[in-house]
Write a protein that holds these residues in place. Structure first.
Motif, PDB file in Angstrom:
ATOM      1  N   LYS A  95       0.823  -1.202   0.000  1.00  0.00           N
ATOM      2  CA  LYS A  95       0.000   0.000   0.000  1.00  0.00           C
ATOM      3  C   LYS A  95       0.859   1.256   0.000  1.00  0.00           C
ATOM      4  N   GLN A  96       1.872   1.217   0.830  1.00  0.00           N
ATOM      5  CA  GLN A  96       2.753   2.384   0.917  1.00  0.00           C
ATOM      6  C   GLN A  96       3.441   2.652  -0.410  1.00  0.00           C
ATOM      7  N   VAL A  97       3.875   1.563  -1.025  1.00  0.00           N
ATOM      8  CA  VAL A  97       4.527   1.713  -2.319  1.00  0.00           C
ATOM      9  C   VAL A  97       3.555   2.318  -3.311  1.00  0.00           C
ATOM     10  N   GLU A  98       2.329   1.841  -3.262  1.00  0.00           N
ATOM     11  CA  GLU A  98       1.309   2.342  -4.179  1.00  0.00           C
ATOM     12  C   GLU A  98       1.059   3.826  -3.958  1.00  0.00           C
ATOM     13  N   LEU A  99       1.076   4.225  -2.715  1.00  0.00           N
ATOM     14  CA  LEU A  99       0.819   5.627  -2.402  1.00  0.00           C
ATOM     15  C   LEU A  99       1.799   6.544  -3.107  1.00  0.00           C
ATOM     16  N   ASN A 100       3.017   6.064  -3.181  1.00  0.00           N
ATOM     17  CA  ASN A 100       4.041   6.891  -3.812  1.00  0.00           C
ATOM     18  C   ASN A 100       3.904   6.921  -5.325  1.00  0.00           C
ATOM     19  N   ASP A 101       3.243   5.957  -5.856  1.00  0.00           N
ATOM     20  CA  ASP A 101       3.187   5.816  -7.302  1.00  0.00           C
ATOM     21  C   ASP A 101       1.905   6.469  -7.826  1.00  0.00           C
ATOM     22  N   SER A 102       2.068   7.603  -8.433  1.00  0.00           N
ATOM     23  CA  SER A 102       0.865   8.355  -8.797  1.00  0.00           C
ATOM     24  C   SER A 102       0.089   7.707  -9.937  1.00  0.00           C
ATOM     25  N   VAL A 103       0.795   6.917 -10.735  1.00  0.00           N
ATOM     26  CA  VAL A 103       0.087   6.275 -11.843  1.00  0.00           C
ATOM     27  C   VAL A 103      -0.929   5.265 -11.305  1.00  0.00           C
ATOM     28  N   SER A 104      -0.509   4.526 -10.270  1.00  0.00           N
ATOM     29  CA  SER A 104      -1.456   3.561  -9.731  1.00  0.00           C
ATOM     30  C   SER A 104      -2.584   4.269  -8.974  1.00  0.00           C
ATOM     31  N   TRP A 105      -2.332   5.524  -8.632  1.00  0.00           N
ATOM     32  CA  TRP A 105      -3.425   6.310  -8.052  1.00  0.00           C
ATOM     33  C   TRP A 105      -4.563   6.465  -9.043  1.00  0.00           C
ATOM     34  N   VAL A 106      -4.205   6.655 -10.293  1.00  0.00           N
ATOM     35  CA  VAL A 106      -5.238   6.794 -11.325  1.00  0.00           C
ATOM     36  C   VAL A 106      -6.115   5.557 -11.340  1.00  0.00           C
ATOM     37  N   GLU A 107      -5.447   4.396 -11.231  1.00  0.00           N
ATOM     38  CA  GLU A 107      -6.206   3.151 -11.243  1.00  0.00           C
ATOM     39  C   GLU A 107      -7.198   3.115 -10.080  1.00  0.00           C
ATOM     40  N   ARG A 108      -6.712   3.541  -8.908  1.00  0.00           N
ATOM     41  CA  ARG A 108      -7.591   3.541  -7.736  1.00  0.00           C
ATOM     42  C   ARG A 108      -8.757   4.492  -7.911  1.00  0.00           C
ATOM     43  N   ILE A 109      -8.456   5.659  -8.459  1.00  0.00           N
ATOM     44  CA  ILE A 109      -9.527   6.639  -8.648  1.00  0.00           C
ATOM     45  C   ILE A 109     -10.572   6.086  -9.612  1.00  0.00           C
ATOM     46  N   ILE A 110     -10.099   5.493 -10.701  1.00  0.00           N
ATOM     47  CA  ILE A 110     -11.047   4.927 -11.672  1.00  0.00           C
ATOM     48  C   ILE A 110     -11.871   3.831 -11.008  1.00  0.00           C
ATOM     49  N   GLN A 111     -11.198   3.049 -10.155  1.00  0.00           N
ATOM     50  CA  GLN A 111     -11.903   1.953  -9.481  1.00  0.00           C
ATOM     51  C   GLN A 111     -13.041   2.450  -8.600  1.00  0.00           C
ATOM     52  N   GLU A 112     -12.892   3.691  -8.126  1.00  0.00           N
ATOM     53  CA  GLU A 112     -13.934   4.227  -7.247  1.00  0.00           C
ATOM     54  C   GLU A 112     -15.097   4.838  -8.015  1.00  0.00           C
ATOM     55  N   LEU A 113     -14.954   4.999  -9.303  1.00  0.00           N
ATOM     56  CA  LEU A 113     -16.040   5.555 -10.112  1.00  0.00           C
ATOM     57  C   LEU A 113     -17.190   4.561 -10.218  1.00  0.00           C
ATOM     58  N   LEU A 160      -7.032  13.806  -8.782  1.00  0.00           N
ATOM     59  CA  LEU A 160      -5.594  13.818  -9.049  1.00  0.00           C
ATOM     60  C   LEU A 160      -4.973  15.131  -8.592  1.00  0.00           C
ATOM     61  N   THR A 161      -5.651  16.250  -8.861  1.00  0.00           N
ATOM     62  CA  THR A 161      -5.110  17.535  -8.416  1.00  0.00           C
ATOM     63  C   THR A 161      -5.010  17.560  -6.901  1.00  0.00           C
ATOM     64  N   ASN A 162      -6.016  17.022  -6.222  1.00  0.00           N
ATOM     65  CA  ASN A 162      -5.970  16.985  -4.763  1.00  0.00           C
ATOM     66  C   ASN A 162      -4.755  16.221  -4.276  1.00  0.00           C
ATOM     67  N   THR A 163      -4.574  15.019  -4.771  1.00  0.00           N
ATOM     68  CA  THR A 163      -3.437  14.218  -4.299  1.00  0.00           C
ATOM     69  C   THR A 163      -2.135  14.852  -4.710  1.00  0.00           C
ATOM     70  N   HIS A 164      -2.163  15.475  -5.880  1.00  0.00           N
ATOM     71  CA  HIS A 164      -0.938  16.091  -6.365  1.00  0.00           C
ATOM     72  C   HIS A 164      -0.569  17.295  -5.497  1.00  0.00           C
ATOM     73  N   ASN A 165      -1.556  18.106  -5.173  1.00  0.00           N
ATOM     74  CA  ASN A 165      -1.280  19.325  -4.413  1.00  0.00           C
ATOM     75  C   ASN A 165      -0.917  19.049  -2.960  1.00  0.00           C
ATOM     76  N   TYR A 166      -1.661  18.154  -2.317  1.00  0.00           N
ATOM     77  CA  TYR A 166      -1.449  17.969  -0.885  1.00  0.00           C
ATOM     78  C   TYR A 166      -0.610  16.732  -0.577  1.00  0.00           C
ATOM     79  N   GLY A 167      -0.561  15.853  -1.501  1.00  0.00           N
ATOM     80  CA  GLY A 167       0.202  14.629  -1.243  1.00  0.00           C
ATOM     81  C   GLY A 167      -0.391  13.803  -0.117  1.00  0.00           C
ATOM     82  N   ILE A 168      -1.675  13.986   0.122  1.00  0.00           N
ATOM     83  CA  ILE A 168      -2.303  13.201   1.191  1.00  0.00           C
ATOM     84  C   ILE A 168      -3.339  12.243   0.621  1.00  0.00           C
ATOM     85  N   LYS A 169      -4.081  11.628   1.511  1.00  0.00           N
ATOM     86  CA  LYS A 169      -5.138  10.656   1.205  1.00  0.00           C
ATOM     87  C   LYS A 169      -4.567   9.284   0.868  1.00  0.00           C
TER      88      LYS A 169
END
Lengths: 169, 165
Positions: A95-113, A160-169
């Motif tokens: 999970k931690q590794v994934e957090l650092n990887d912004s590309v896999s963040w896209v996958e997570r965001i899409i998964q939540e749609l 994506l902008t949220n995670t990009h700007n704050y680096g949280i979540k």
């Protein structure tokens, strides 16, 4: 129709079927099973393939319906519970590794749609179908597809902008 | 100038109005290294889209094994086997003659000779038996001679009758 002829028809879009199935079912194994099932259904009804106007669009619709059936069935619901338990408790490192990887963040965001938006993003942005084909595959109105797509894209961008700007979540 | 264009495209993109070609332009732009800093957050999105296109279905399709076994042919095969069995069994029995088994002969003539020999022996012994039984005729003769005693009785009867009167 021989096996070779069938494979020639199926080969170009089998990966697309797989990716759509994976988008909906999340797990790779489930998606593989679904793809196999869809292609075997096509093979069993190979006599009718000539009658279909667009085999590819037809298979995509089949995949969509098959995956929805899977998700509705009790089996899939049980699997979901097990799956999420597993993810949350046993793989903190991954999970931690994934957090650092912004590309896999896209996958997570899409998964939540919602499922429909997920499918449209998949078909448009990844598989690059045009709107007419998508509306046929999902048996939706052309404008409805556009609206759903626009909503999905905006949601992805916002998160994506949220995670990009704050680096949280 | 290019940046301006990209920003316009992005707006159209978010409204779902871009054509596939315009989306290609966007994807191309965002996979390059020199992305404008304020658009940086779009980068993972487009790289994800492109990266996801590469994923492939690797499981093989068991097209051949899906042929269902036809049980009709099983019965046909069974019938054929039975027919062959029926056809061949009597022939194999007559062909292989077991010489060493007692009482069996391979040549019909030999068997006939043997049978007639046996029958002749039986009739021979039978005749011997009947010839000894012939002595019984002598007994019959004896009883026949005994009948003469009746004659004596007759004559004595006559004598006693004359005595009464």
């Amino acid at each position: 129709m021989t096996q070779n002829e069938f494979l020639n028809i199926v080969m170009p879009f089998k990966d697309k079927v797989f990716r759509l199935a994976k988008r909906l079912l999340v797990s790779t194994e489930e998606a593989e099973d679904a793809t196999q099932e869809v292609l075997l259904k096509l093979w069993r009804n190979k006599g009718k393939i000539g009658e279909y106007k667009n085999v590819e669009a037809f298979s995509m619709t089949m995949t969509k319906n098959f995956c929805f059936d899977k998700l509705k069935s009790k089996q899939a619901q049980n699997l979901k519970i097990v799956h999420s338990n597993y993810e949350e408790k046993n793989t903190p490192l991954q999970k931690q590794v994934e957090l650092n990887d912004s590309v896999s963040w896209v996958e997570r965001i899409i998964q939540e749609l919602p499922e429909q938006q997920r499918m449209i993003i998949q078909l448009r942005d990844i598989e690059e179908y045009d709107f007419d084909e998508i509306s046929k595959m999902l048996s939706m109105n052309n404008t409805a597809v556009r609206v759903a797509l626009s909503r999905a894209r905006k949601t992805i961008r916002e998160r994506l902008t949220n995670t990009h700007n704050y680096g949280i979540k | 100038m290019v940046l301006n264009n990209i920003e316009k495209l992005l707006e159209k993109y978010e409204n779902g109005e871009t054509s596939l070609k315009e989306e290609q332009v966007l994807k191309h732009y965002f996979t390059k290294d020199n992305v404008a800093p304020h658009l940086e957050h779009y980068k993972p999105m487009f790289t994800y889209f492109l990266g996801n296109q590469q994923e492939q279905f690797t499981k093989d399709l068991p097209l051949k094994t899906k042929r269902t076994f036809n049980y009709k042919w099983l019965s046909v095969a069974a019938v054929a086997v039975i027919m062959l069995g029926v056809y061949f069994t009597p022939i194999t029995d007559t062909n292989t003659c077991k010489e060493n088994v007692v009482g069996t002969f391979c040549e019909p003539e030999e068997a006939f000779n043997e049978v007639s020999k046996q029958l002749a022996m039986i009739s021979n012994h039978f005749n011997k038996g009947t010839s000894t039984v012939n002595y019984l005729n002598e007994v019959n003769k004896g009883t026949a001679t005994l009948n003469y005693l009746n004659e004596i009785e007759n004559s004595t009867g006559i004598i006693f009758k004359t005595n009464e009167y």
